[in-house]
Design a protein around this motif. Structure first.
Motif, short mmCIF file in Angstrom:
data_model
loop_
_atom_site.label_atom_id
_atom_site.label_comp_id
_atom_site.label_asym_id
_atom_site.label_seq_id
_atom_site.Cartn_x
_atom_site.Cartn_y
_atom_site.Cartn_z
N SER A 3 0.83 -1.22 0.00
CA SER A 3 0.00 0.00 0.00
C SER A 3 0.86 1.25 0.00
N GLY A 4 2.06 1.19 0.58
CA GLY A 4 3.09 2.22 0.39
C GLY A 4 2.78 3.61 0.88
N GLY A 5 1.76 3.75 1.73
CA GLY A 5 1.40 5.08 2.22
C GLY A 5 0.06 5.57 1.70
N TYR A 6 -0.50 4.88 0.68
CA TYR A 6 -1.86 5.21 0.25
C TYR A 6 -2.85 4.81 1.35
N SER A 7 -3.97 5.51 1.42
CA SER A 7 -5.06 5.06 2.30
C SER A 7 -5.59 3.72 1.77
#
Length: 307
Positions: free
Chosen positions: A240-244
């Protein structure tokens, strides 16, 4: 290698739960979960006790099982602990039908040539032997790409494959994770370079060498389709890498054949002070949303010929 685990990872619907926050990322995970800084000492046993309690609550929830979850990535401290008196990896597989993986990297080097390589892993062989003895199926290791630097990306991919071959030689399935920072101003260009390097390295594998990739959700939809359909690749999963969670699920559903391996997006909204009923309901919603996005993206999965 466990044939039943391989069959599940290759062919079943679902996603991989990333429960492998390490010493560096644990304080942030605990803060999001509602555990205050004064409840533990950073880097000490008390911190790992707190995060293990959180992970135990997730893994023992009736909503967390192999019906929707393919596997779970563990931190080494978690692998060496128990859930309800059962070693964690054994609990996941025998009680939950969830395939256990182990995070094996020891963190990142300082940035050079636009990337952060993995730090050396001098005790990797003994770690792999212990993991195998405990019933772990595969491993995961992360490095980070910040800029579209061809030399840096080539170095990061070569390092991932070199260590990956060491892991495969021990009979485990490595997840190679050369993450592209979602905040990179050169993200799309970096991803194109990354795909080219990954395809080059795949050409050099023997037919019996099987691995997985964990990659950032790309700017160009289906950019990683050649990896998804490659005979050496068991599965391609996305971080997800920081995405919501909503953003990550939306991007994921557009990547055919790719399933989720979310960490923060999975635990989003979970709080220590929730009642068990509210906690399970929140976790159920999270798991279902990620499962649905993974299933929507998985319509080309039948192209796999793995056994």
């Amino acid at each position: 290698m466990n044939a039943d685990m391989m069959k599940k990872v290759c062919h079943a619907d679902g996603f991989i739960a990333a429960l492998d926050q390490s010493g560096g990322s644990t304080p942030k995970a605990l803060k999001l979960y509602g555990i205050k800084d004064d409840a533990y000492e950073v880097g000490k046993v008390s911190m790992y006790d707190c995060i293990h309690k959180m992970r135990t609550r997730i893994m023992t929830s009736p909503k967390f099982n192999g019906d929707r979850i393919l596997g779970a990535i563990l931190f080494e401290d978690t692998m060496n602990r128990e859930i309800n008196g059962v070693p964690t990896a054994e609990f996941l597989w025998k009680e939950k039908n969830v395939v256990p993986f182990l995070k094996v990297d020891k963190g990142l080097e300082d940035e050079k040539d636009g990337v952060q390589l993995m730090k050396p892993m001098p005790k990797l062989d003994s770690t792999l032997e212990l993991a195998k003895a405990k019933g772990v199926f595969g491993t995961k290791m992360r490095s980070v790409i910040k800029y579209a630097n061809k030399e840096g990306i080539k170095a990061i991919v070569e390092q991932q494959f070199t260590v990956g071959k060491q892991i495969m030689a021990k009979g485990l399935v490595p997840i190679l994770e050369p993450e592209v920072d979602i905040r990179s101003p050169e993200k799309a260009e970096a991803e194109t370079l990354l795909r080219a390097e990954l395809m080059e390295q795949l050409k050099m594998l023997r037919g019996d060498q099987k691995l997985m990739f964990k990659l950032s959700l790309p700017d160009v939809d289906d950019l990683y389709e050649p990896l998804v359909n490659h005979p050496n690749v068991v599965r391609v999963v996305a971080l997800s890498g920081g995405y919501s969670r909503a953003e990550a699920n939306d991007l994921l559903a557009r990547q055919h054949g790719v399933v989720a391996s979310f960490s923060r997006a999975l635990t989003e909204g979970l709080q220590d002070d929730l009642t068990d009923e509210a906690f399970d309901a929140m976790l159920d919603t999270s798991i279902q949303e990620i499962f649905d996005a993974s299933k929507a993206s998985g319509i080309k999965k039948e192209l796999h010929t793995h056994t």
